[in-house]
Design a protein around this motif. Sequence first.
Motif, mmCIF file in Angstrom:
data_model
loop_
_atom_site.group_PDB
_atom_site.id
_atom_site.type_symbol
_atom_site.label_atom_id
_atom_site.label_comp_id
_atom_site.label_asym_id
_atom_site.label_seq_id
_atom_site.Cartn_x
_atom_site.Cartn_y
_atom_site.Cartn_z
ATOM 1 N N ALA A 17 46.770 6.085 -75.019
ATOM 2 C CA ALA A 17 47.127 5.940 -73.610
ATOM 3 C C ALA A 17 48.152 4.822 -73.427
ATOM 4 C CB ALA A 17 45.878 5.665 -72.784
ATOM 5 N N ASP A 18 47.969 3.716 -74.144
ATOM 6 C CA ASP A 18 48.923 2.608 -74.050
ATOM 7 C C ASP A 18 50.311 3.030 -74.523
ATOM 8 O OD1 ASP A 18 46.983 0.925 -73.065
ATOM 9 O OD2 ASP A 18 46.577 -0.061 -74.990
ATOM 10 N N ALA B 174 46.685 6.273 -67.387
ATOM 11 C CA ALA B 174 47.475 5.097 -67.756
ATOM 12 C C ALA B 174 48.929 5.190 -67.308
ATOM 13 C CB ALA B 174 47.426 4.898 -69.271
ATOM 14 N N THR B 175 49.333 6.319 -66.738
ATOM 15 C CA THR B 175 50.733 6.533 -66.362
ATOM 16 C C THR B 175 50.810 7.040 -64.928
ATOM 17 O OG1 THR B 175 50.674 8.797 -67.249
ATOM 18 C CG2 THR B 175 51.412 7.048 -68.739
ATOM 19 N N THR B 176 52.037 7.075 -64.410
ATOM 20 C CA THR B 176 52.206 7.536 -63.024
ATOM 21 C C THR B 176 53.275 8.613 -62.867
ATOM 22 O OG1 THR B 176 53.791 5.743 -62.590
ATOM 23 C CG2 THR B 176 51.470 5.321 -62.068
ATOM 24 N N GLU C 170 56.632 5.847 -71.083
ATOM 25 C CA GLU C 170 57.059 5.955 -69.684
ATOM 26 C C GLU C 170 57.980 4.803 -69.312
ATOM 27 O OE1 GLU C 170 54.655 7.356 -65.921
ATOM 28 O OE2 GLU C 170 54.122 5.269 -66.379
ATOM 29 N N ARG C 171 57.591 3.583 -69.662
ATOM 30 C CA ARG C 171 58.420 2.410 -69.344
ATOM 31 C C ARG C 171 59.757 2.466 -70.072
ATOM 32 N NH1 ARG C 171 53.422 -0.100 -70.146
ATOM 33 N NH2 ARG C 171 54.081 -0.821 -72.211
ATOM 34 N N ALA D 228 51.541 6.087 -74.465
ATOM 35 C CA ALA D 228 52.108 6.962 -73.434
ATOM 36 C C ALA D 228 52.699 6.127 -72.302
ATOM 37 C CB ALA D 228 51.036 7.910 -72.899
ATOM 38 N N SER D 229 51.997 5.064 -71.931
ATOM 39 C CA SER D 229 52.511 4.175 -70.897
ATOM 40 C C SER D 229 53.790 3.473 -71.350
ATOM 41 C CB SER D 229 51.435 3.136 -70.544
ATOM 42 O OG SER D 229 51.907 2.232 -69.572
ATOM 43 N N GLU D 230 53.828 3.081 -72.618
ATOM 44 C CA GLU D 230 55.038 2.450 -73.159
ATOM 45 C C GLU D 230 56.209 3.430 -73.152
ATOM 46 O OE1 GLU D 230 56.601 0.381 -77.318
ATOM 47 O OE2 GLU D 230 54.447 0.638 -76.981
ATOM 48 N N ALA E 2 45.734 9.386 -70.946
ATOM 49 C CA ALA E 2 47.155 9.119 -70.723
ATOM 50 C C ALA E 2 47.523 9.313 -69.256
ATOM 51 C CB ALA E 2 48.004 10.019 -71.615
#
Length: 340
Positions: free
Chosen positions: A17-18, A53-55, A24-25, A20-22, A50
């Motif tokens: 999940a982290d 943890a993301t938007t 995204e950023r 996936a967030s990275e 995921a």
Amino acid sequence: MKIGLRIPPCAPVGQIADLASEAERAGFDEVWFPDSQLLWRDVFAVAAAAAAATTEIGLGTAVTNIVARHPSVVASAARTVAELAPNRFVLGIGVGDSAVGPVGLRQSTGAELRAGLAVIQELLAGRTVDFGGTHSRLCDPTPVPIYLAASGPRNLRLAGELTDGAILLSGVAPAPLAAAAGRVREGAASAGKTGVRMTVSAFCRVTDDVPRFARELKPICARIAQNGGAPFLALAGVDIDVPQHLPGVYPDLVHAVDWDAAVRACDPYVSDEAVIAFAREFCLYGTAAEIVGKLAAVSEAGGDAVYLQHVGSYDLPDALLADVAEQVLPLLRNQARGGR
């Protein structure tokens, strides 16, 4: 063109999940999670984590199957993740591969894919399905886009005919890609559809020394030949002949636990010259500028997105994420600004 990243669920769910967030950023548009119950964490649990943890980033399975999972189970799981990530989740389905072989099952036939996809589509649409005389429906259905991963002509046509999108396993070589895209369009036309979204899967490495790294692709190249892709390889001048089974490789060439051993097992059948040609033609191996040039060609061939993979099933694509984010995505953004 959307840029996606494959993340094998080979680490604790929180780490996936982290990452996936990275992604995204970093500016990726999509992340895709493969499904193989003995190799990785459960794909729908990972996608749900995921989603939390993301938007914004798109999420997808690449791919699940309807052999190890009943179509009704797939529909319910997909609906659940789609609720957590509205308008962001894509259900990618394939024939099975590493999810079915290690448990003694066989891959889906074309007829089984057609029937299973129909069940999933009906359930997600809220309609009643006849399960051998038992009529049932899915409570609280949610529409979910469905993509079919395909490499052979029949399944490529099936993707165009039945689903919202195709995941093309042909790589980025112009002639094979054009042939694959043509089959998808034929299937779409047969169903009276104006088009189907096409996501092109490709192994990627940002490097100015392709020969140095091409050897790592030998198992990938060999597996494509084993799966009936030798004619596609030949279209790009890559001629190899590989036996259907290579001993000592577990569970298969693409997902080998010991990658170096898998490379050595392929040495008698895939020459260094052949795999360098494969890396240059079928894969996104090269400098950032070369990769951007290849992506433009993929877009011209009809690709709406690319799905970038690193070589490996048991480590996370941290290096690929960083290299693409730092070197490739800025060039794509500059190119997009220059086109306006």
